[in-house]
Design a protein around this motif. Structure first.
Motif, PDB file in Angstrom:
ATOM      1  N   ARG A 125       0.831  -1.210   0.000  1.00 42.92           N
ATOM      2  CA  ARG A 125       0.000   0.000   0.000  1.00 42.92           C
ATOM      3  C   ARG A 125       0.868   1.264   0.000  1.00 42.92           C
ATOM      4  O   ARG A 125       0.604   2.215  -0.742  1.00 42.92           O
ATOM      5  CB  ARG A 125      -0.924  -0.004   1.221  1.00 42.92           C
ATOM      6  CG  ARG A 125      -1.853   1.209   1.270  1.00 42.92           C
ATOM      7  CD  ARG A 125      -2.760   1.148   2.492  1.00 42.92           C
ATOM      8  NE  ARG A 125      -3.630   2.301   2.547  1.00 42.92           N
ATOM      9  CZ  ARG A 125      -4.801   2.397   1.929  1.00 42.92           C
ATOM     10  NH1 ARG A 125      -5.224   1.372   1.195  1.00 42.92           N
ATOM     11  NH2 ARG A 125      -5.537   3.485   2.028  1.00 42.92           N
ATOM     12  N   GLU A 129       1.185   4.450  -2.804  1.00 42.38           N
ATOM     13  CA  GLU A 129       1.091   5.869  -2.474  1.00 42.38           C
ATOM     14  C   GLU A 129       2.360   6.613  -2.878  1.00 42.38           C
ATOM     15  O   GLU A 129       2.308   7.765  -3.329  1.00 42.38           O
ATOM     16  CB  GLU A 129       0.836   6.043  -0.970  1.00 42.38           C
ATOM     17  CG  GLU A 129      -0.514   5.529  -0.505  1.00 42.38           C
ATOM     18  CD  GLU A 129      -1.669   6.195  -1.238  1.00 42.38           C
ATOM     19  OE1 GLU A 129      -1.642   7.440  -1.378  1.00 42.38           O
ATOM     20  OE2 GLU A 129      -2.568   5.471  -1.690  1.00 42.38           O
ATOM     21  N   LYS A 132       2.278   7.223  -6.543  1.00 43.61           N
ATOM     22  CA  LYS A 132       1.382   8.352  -6.843  1.00 43.61           C
ATOM     23  C   LYS A 132       2.108   9.686  -6.661  1.00 43.61           C
ATOM     24  O   LYS A 132       1.932  10.618  -7.446  1.00 43.61           O
ATOM     25  CB  LYS A 132       0.156   8.304  -5.932  1.00 43.61           C
ATOM     26  CG  LYS A 132      -0.833   7.190  -6.240  1.00 43.61           C
ATOM     27  CD  LYS A 132      -2.009   7.268  -5.276  1.00 43.61           C
ATOM     28  CE  LYS A 132      -3.023   6.170  -5.545  1.00 43.61           C
ATOM     29  NZ  LYS A 132      -4.159   6.224  -4.579  1.00 43.61           N
ATOM     30  N   ARG A 138      -0.294  12.768  -6.181  1.00 47.64           N
ATOM     31  CA  ARG A 138      -0.433  13.069  -4.763  1.00 47.64           C
ATOM     32  C   ARG A 138       0.514  14.211  -4.443  1.00 47.64           C
ATOM     33  O   ARG A 138       1.695  14.170  -4.832  1.00 47.64           O
ATOM     34  CB  ARG A 138      -0.111  11.820  -3.938  1.00 47.64           C
ATOM     35  CG  ARG A 138      -0.014  12.070  -2.449  1.00 47.64           C
ATOM     36  CD  ARG A 138       0.219  10.809  -1.660  1.00 47.64           C
ATOM     37  NE  ARG A 138       0.474  11.118  -0.260  1.00 47.64           N
ATOM     38  CZ  ARG A 138       0.195  10.316   0.754  1.00 47.64           C
ATOM     39  NH1 ARG A 138      -0.360   9.140   0.529  1.00 47.64           N
ATOM     40  NH2 ARG A 138       0.465  10.679   1.985  1.00 47.64           N
ATOM     41  N   PRO A 142       4.409  10.890   1.125  1.00 49.14           N
ATOM     42  CA  PRO A 142       3.939   9.950   2.151  1.00 49.14           C
ATOM     43  C   PRO A 142       4.959   9.816   3.276  1.00 49.14           C
ATOM     44  O   PRO A 142       6.172   9.929   3.052  1.00 49.14           O
ATOM     45  CB  PRO A 142       3.792   8.632   1.386  1.00 49.14           C
ATOM     46  CG  PRO A 142       3.689   9.014  -0.048  1.00 49.14           C
ATOM     47  CD  PRO A 142       4.520  10.250  -0.192  1.00 49.14           C
TER      48      PRO A 142
END
Length: 237
Positions: A125, A129, A132, A138, A142
């Motif tokens: 996961r 992210e 992205k 995004r 992260p």
């Protein structure tokens, strides 16, 4: 009559980012050893490849597609000058490359640092992210520890690729003495084919790795030299 306004005092400067110990000297040594030795092995490997730039037996059909079939590599990219010179360089650099790899893996195992480096299912996961963020889907970076999930995936893969390169290299180097190993890869030509393509995967990884270091986290380069990290991601887990 209004009182004259007081000049605004500038805000205090932000506190300096604390430095954390990021890389053990063994990690730094083997990192730069691998960079230099791998570059030499790639260049000498291209010199060896030029002696027979196809995959397949001399009197048989091509073993597999090869986009470099009709394109030679420039002289500056080859090491050794001729076939024997390329072989000598390749075999000379092979042993310190293996020793450096074993030293690095031994350190990871003994120190427990493999836990922060190994890509596991729980990182999938986070890797999505992170991808992205790199694709600008995004805005915010992260959260991460010492390595983000995509780095873990890349480093885990490149270690496995290094093992594959060494094993296929021995299958080519000693096809008679290690006939069982050569047969395991489908024969001499198959082992040579996968050994050759490992070069281009290593090259692609190196280019992307350097670009991301300078674009995303230049402080990590200084940390790989001094061992101390002072940047956006101070975690040393």
């Amino acid at each position: 009559m209004t009182a004259p306004s007081r000049p605004q005092t500038p805000p205090p400067p932000p506190p300096p980012i604390p430095a954390v110990k990021r890389h053990h000297w063994i990690v730094r040594l083997t990192h730069w050893m691998t960079f230099v030795l791998l570059a030499g092995m790639i260049m000498s490997g291209l010199q060896i490849y030029g002696a027979y730039a196809r995959f397949g037996e001399h009197d048989g059909p091509f073993y597999a597609p090869n986009p470099f079939q009709d394109h030679g590599f420039p002289k500056w990219s080859r090491l050794g000058g001729w076939l024997a010179g390329g072989l000598n360089w390749h075999f000379t650099l092979m042993w310190p490359f293996i020793i450096g790899g074993l030293l690095y893996l031994s350190y990871l195992a003994a120190s427990g640092e493999w836990r922060s480096l190994l890509f596991r299912p729980r990182d999938i996961r986070g890797a999505i992210e992170m991808q992205k963020y790199y694709l600008r889907l995004r805005k915010d970076h992260p959260p991460q520890g010492k390595h983000n999930p995509l780095q873990k995936a890349a480093y885990t893969f490149i270690i496995l690729l290094g093992v594959l390169s060494v094993v296929t290299g021995f299958a080519i180097y000693k096809p008679t003495q290690l006939s069982w190993l050569t047969a395991l890869f489908g024969g001499f030509q198959a082992a040579r084919y996968w050994h050759f393509w490992a070069v281009w995967i290593f090259t692609g990884f190196l280019i992307v790795h350097v670009l991301l270091v300078f674009i995303v986290d230049p402080a990590s380069l200084r940390a790989m030299i001094s061992g101390w990290y002072r940047g956006r991601f101070p975690s040393h887990d």
